[in-house]
Enzyme design. Structure first.
Site, short mmCIF file in Angstrom:
data_model
loop_
_atom_site.label_atom_id
_atom_site.label_comp_id
_atom_site.label_asym_id
_atom_site.label_seq_id
_atom_site.Cartn_x
_atom_site.Cartn_y
_atom_site.Cartn_z
N VAL A 71 21.34 -7.62 17.40
CA VAL A 71 21.50 -8.90 18.09
C VAL A 71 21.37 -10.07 17.12
CG1 VAL A 71 19.04 -9.05 18.67
CG2 VAL A 71 20.72 -10.23 20.10
N LYS A 72 20.69 -9.88 16.01
CA LYS A 72 20.43 -10.96 15.08
C LYS A 72 21.67 -11.44 14.33
CE LYS A 72 16.00 -11.40 15.78
NZ LYS A 72 15.42 -12.65 16.31
N ASP A 73 22.77 -10.70 14.42
CA ASP A 73 24.02 -11.17 13.82
C ASP A 73 24.41 -12.52 14.39
OD1 ASP A 73 24.04 -8.72 12.58
OD2 ASP A 73 26.07 -8.18 13.18
N ALA A 76 22.25 -15.25 12.89
CA ALA A 76 22.60 -15.38 11.47
C ALA A 76 23.85 -16.22 11.29
CB ALA A 76 22.78 -14.00 10.85
#
Length: 369
Positions: A71-73, A76
């Site tokens: 999910v951190k894409d 980012a």
């Protein structure tokens, strides 16, 4: 075979070409421009067994299908775009961040695709697999002792200091950068709402930076005119569950959890704006998270990490509290690939006193010594 007269008249569409084979092609499956174009538009997976057990519809947003694997894409990409738009990051520049792992991996992919250098500070408690992957992706990684946020040697403060002495660099400050939250207001929240045709009775997930929970909560609350229940799930050692249950009193952080990248000792800037929209919270024990890691693998064929398992436990408990017929959504943050040497190791489970949390019939999945 496509009928010749259709081809001759130039009337064959992508839909026509697919229909003879009964293939369903979603609009989001088209071509995209580079790696960053592939971030988001992940499917919602109905968790069949848990849905049947609760009489509800329980869905997981398949964020492990992002190109960086989590999910951190989304965050980012948005923090880098924000720095570019503000003129803080020029071509060939350096992105610097303090991260417990997945944001760093997302940043590594985004920075490589955009031609930026990346420096990561992270607690030395993170899995070696995450550290190795960051280095493989070209990042410079500094694992540092895990200390409280108030300590000047906290990994976030060290990242900030590094940026102050590095020309053409930016500290993306994921915990308190509203671009993180904006990523989920503009993408994840609308995707969930659209995928379920506006029927979202409940949303619940854990939080680290606060961006995912806050952004999705903001969108769903506005889209539903306040009808969607939004709850927080918290691991042991985090203060956010007690903060919500006590009506806003922060306690000193104590204890810890086997989960990575979630839990918090403070209310971050990303979470501050939406914390009052969160109507309830659930504290999820590590034993429940470990059991769900194995249940998801056995019952759904989903090879998920402990943070995802915690989210799914919370979704199940939320569904039980809301009652039959409700639709509940959570986030499948990332897969178990980066944690396999721990989660499926008999020795590690024994050391953490979690072996008994694995149901007897699922012990066969403990394949590592």
């Amino acid at each position: 075979m496509i009928r010749p007269h259709i081809l001759r008249r130039g009337l064959a569409t992508a839909s026509d070409l697919a229909r003879p084979y009964n293939i369903k092609v979603g609009k989001v499956q088209g071509s995209v421009n580079g790696l960053v174009g592939a971030i988001g538009n992940t499917p919602l997976i109905r968790l069949s067994r848990l849905s049947e057990d609760t009489g509800c519809e329980i869905y997981g947003k398949a964020e492990f299908m992002n190109p960086g694997g989590s999910v951190k894409d989304r965050a980012a990409l948005y923090v880098v775009k924000d720095a570019e738009e503000k003129g803080l990051l020029k071509p060939g520049g350096t992105v610097i961040e303090g991260t417990a792992g997945n944001t760093g991996i997302g940043l590594a992919h985004v920075c490589r695709s955009k031609g930026y250098n990346l420096v990561i500070y992270m607690p030395n408690t993170q899995s070696q697999g995450k550290i190795d992957l960051l280095r493989l992706l070209g990042a410079t990684v500094y694992p540092v002792p895990a200390v409280a946020y108030e300590n000047p040697q906290n990994y976030n403060h060290l990242a900030k200091q590094h940026a102050l002495t590095t020309p053409n660099s930016v500290w993306t400050n994921q915990f308190d950068n509203p671009a993180n939250r904006l990523a989920h207001i503009e993408t994840t929240g609308p995707e969930i709402w659209s995928q379920l045709g506006g029927k979202v009775d409940g949303f619940v997930c854990a939080t680290g930076t606060g961006g995912t929970l806050a952004g999705i909560t903001r969108y769903l609350k506005e889209a539903s005119d306040g009808a969607t229940e939004c709850w927080l799930a918290d691991p042991p050692g985090s203060v956010l569950h007690s903060y919500i249950q006590s009506g806003g009193k922060l306690t000193e952080r104590s204890g810890g959890s086997i989960t990575e990248g979630i839990g918090q000792g403070r209310v971050t800037d990303n979470l501050t704006t939406e914390i009052n929209l969160i109507s309830n919270s659930l504290s999820i024990a590590d034993e429940k998270s470990i059991e769900m890691v194995y249940r998801l693998l056995d019952e759904e064929g989903l090879y998920m990490g402990a943070s995802t398992a915690l989210n799914v436990v919370a979704a199940k408990e939320m569904a039980e509290k809301l009652g039959p017929g409700k639709t509940v959504v959570t986030v499948l943050c990332d897969g178990a690939y980066r944690y396999a040497e721990r989660l499926f190791s008999r020795k590690w489970l024994e050391e953490k006193k979690l072996l008994e949390a694995v149901p007897e019939k699922l012990m066969r999945y403990i394949v590592l010594p």
